[in-house]
Motif scaffolding. Structure first.
Motif, PDB file in Angstrom:
ATOM      1  N   THR A   8       0.834  -1.198   0.000  1.00 37.71           N
ATOM      2  CA  THR A   8       0.000   0.000   0.000  1.00 37.71           C
ATOM      3  C   THR A   8       0.870   1.250   0.000  1.00 37.71           C
ATOM      4  O   THR A   8       0.561   2.240  -0.648  1.00 37.71           O
ATOM      5  CB  THR A   8      -0.918   0.019   1.241  1.00 37.71           C
ATOM      6  N   SER A  11       3.745   0.672  -3.682  1.00 34.59           N
ATOM      7  CA  SER A  11       3.386   0.296  -5.048  1.00 34.59           C
ATOM      8  C   SER A  11       3.378   1.498  -5.981  1.00 34.59           C
ATOM      9  O   SER A  11       2.966   2.590  -5.582  1.00 34.59           O
ATOM     10  CB  SER A  11       2.013  -0.356  -5.082  1.00 34.59           C
ATOM     11  N   THR A  14       0.097   3.536  -6.125  1.00 34.33           N
ATOM     12  CA  THR A  14      -0.459   4.183  -4.943  1.00 34.33           C
ATOM     13  C   THR A  14      -0.580   5.687  -5.145  1.00 34.33           C
ATOM     14  O   THR A  14       0.188   6.287  -5.884  1.00 34.33           O
ATOM     15  CB  THR A  14       0.388   3.880  -3.684  1.00 34.33           C
ATOM     16  N   THR A  40      -6.662  -4.149  -5.832  1.00 34.19           N
ATOM     17  CA  THR A  40      -5.741  -5.214  -6.227  1.00 34.19           C
ATOM     18  C   THR A  40      -6.362  -6.608  -6.101  1.00 34.19           C
ATOM     19  O   THR A  40      -5.699  -7.609  -6.340  1.00 34.19           O
ATOM     20  CB  THR A  40      -4.439  -5.153  -5.397  1.00 34.19           C
ATOM     21  N   SER A  42      -7.435  -8.160  -3.387  1.00 35.91           N
ATOM     22  CA  SER A  42      -7.104  -8.888  -2.169  1.00 35.91           C
ATOM     23  C   SER A  42      -8.219  -8.727  -1.147  1.00 35.91           C
ATOM     24  O   SER A  42      -8.827  -7.673  -1.024  1.00 35.91           O
ATOM     25  CB  SER A  42      -5.797  -8.362  -1.582  1.00 35.91           C
TER      26      SER A  42
END
Length: 81
Positions: A8, A11, A14, A40, A42
């Motif tokens: 977070t 990346s 971001t 992403t 997740s």
């Protein structure tokens, strides 16, 4: 191994910005983290208490500091949106 919290923060996609002029509350950072996790794909979101603990661990290795303000509100200094 890169954790979701580290991803977070680091990346390329971001929206976080780094520098002394930036700051963000823990609640705002947790929201940013959740948005990143959704984007992403997740679903391994951690609750805010665990998130605060993980961010505390990352503070020693990342260019931000933790600031505790009135009513025990946490802010991260050196990072923002």
């Amino acid at each position: 191994m890169t954790t979701p919290e580290t991803a977070t923060l680091t990346s390329p996609g971001t929206t976080l910005k780094w520098g002394a002029e930036h700051q963000i509350s823990m609640a705002e950072m947790h929201t940013h983290y959740w948005q990143f996790m959704l984007a992403t794909g997740s679903s391994n979101r951690v609750n805010i208490t665990k998130f605060a603990k993980l961010m505390k661990e990352l503070a020693g290795n990342m260019p931000f500091q933790i600031d505790i303000r009135g009513n025990n509100e946490l802010y991260y200094l050196g990072v923002g949106v």
